[in-house]
Scaffold this motif. Sequence first.
Motif, short mmCIF file in Angstrom:
data_model
loop_
_atom_site.label_atom_id
_atom_site.label_comp_id
_atom_site.label_asym_id
_atom_site.label_seq_id
_atom_site.Cartn_x
_atom_site.Cartn_y
_atom_site.Cartn_z
N VAL A 1 1.00 -1.36 -0.34
CA VAL A 1 -0.13 0.23 -0.14
C VAL A 1 0.56 1.25 0.68
O VAL A 1 1.70 1.75 1.12
CB VAL A 1 -0.96 -0.14 1.32
N GLN A 2 0.76 1.93 -0.93
CA GLN A 2 1.65 3.34 -1.09
C GLN A 2 1.14 4.31 -0.13
O GLN A 2 -0.33 4.16 0.61
CB GLN A 2 1.42 4.00 -2.52
N LYS A 3 2.09 5.29 0.17
CA LYS A 3 1.93 6.71 0.95
C LYS A 3 0.49 7.77 1.04
O LYS A 3 -0.23 7.86 2.06
CB LYS A 3 3.02 7.91 1.32
N ASP A 4 -0.31 7.04 -0.22
CA ASP A 4 -1.20 8.09 -1.06
C ASP A 4 -2.69 7.30 -1.17
O ASP A 4 -3.16 7.10 -1.62
CB ASP A 4 -0.65 9.05 -1.79
N GLU A 5 -2.73 6.39 -0.09
CA GLU A 5 -3.61 4.89 -0.54
C GLU A 5 -3.94 4.44 1.01
O GLU A 5 -3.25 4.89 1.87
CB GLU A 5 -3.20 3.83 -1.50
#
Length: 161
Positions: free
Chosen positions: A126-130
């Motif tokens: 999971v990415q930082k903007d998700e």
Amino acid sequence: MNHAKTGSCGVHSLKYSDKSVSENHVLDLLNVAVWAPNDGLREPWRFIFMGPGSTDIMRGLQEQAPAYLVLVVKEEHDLHKREEDFAATCCLMQNFRLLARENNLHVRMTMNDWIYDRTCAGRLGVQKDERIVAVLEMGYLEPTVEPAAAGHMPDLTFELL
């Protein structure tokens, strides 16, 4: 620390069959489920599938299941878009669950505390903007004995006023 949900409401005892949940089958269901309402056709979601041979990463976080689908949504800076995207992703999830049921695939939606832990979420990609919306535990259940059909059903009548 065990992040799995515990207590009488969080424990279930399902008997899954040996039939594996294929990535292609999940993808087929998702290709229909994505017809969820979303303003501007943003399609803000992403999916992380863990099937046969890759479910160990969920040990201690989730109940054991033959497969998992992690629903991830992009976190918009605009609060209004963020709420719309979350709602659309929830609609997609319900579409997926209904389609899976038609295909005898059991899906249990979970939102355990660990999904808010950036370290745990990051281990899944999971990415930082998700953010994670939910984790779907999936599997085919062992067949159960169907109850005998009732002999005679009474005729019911009703009137609309």
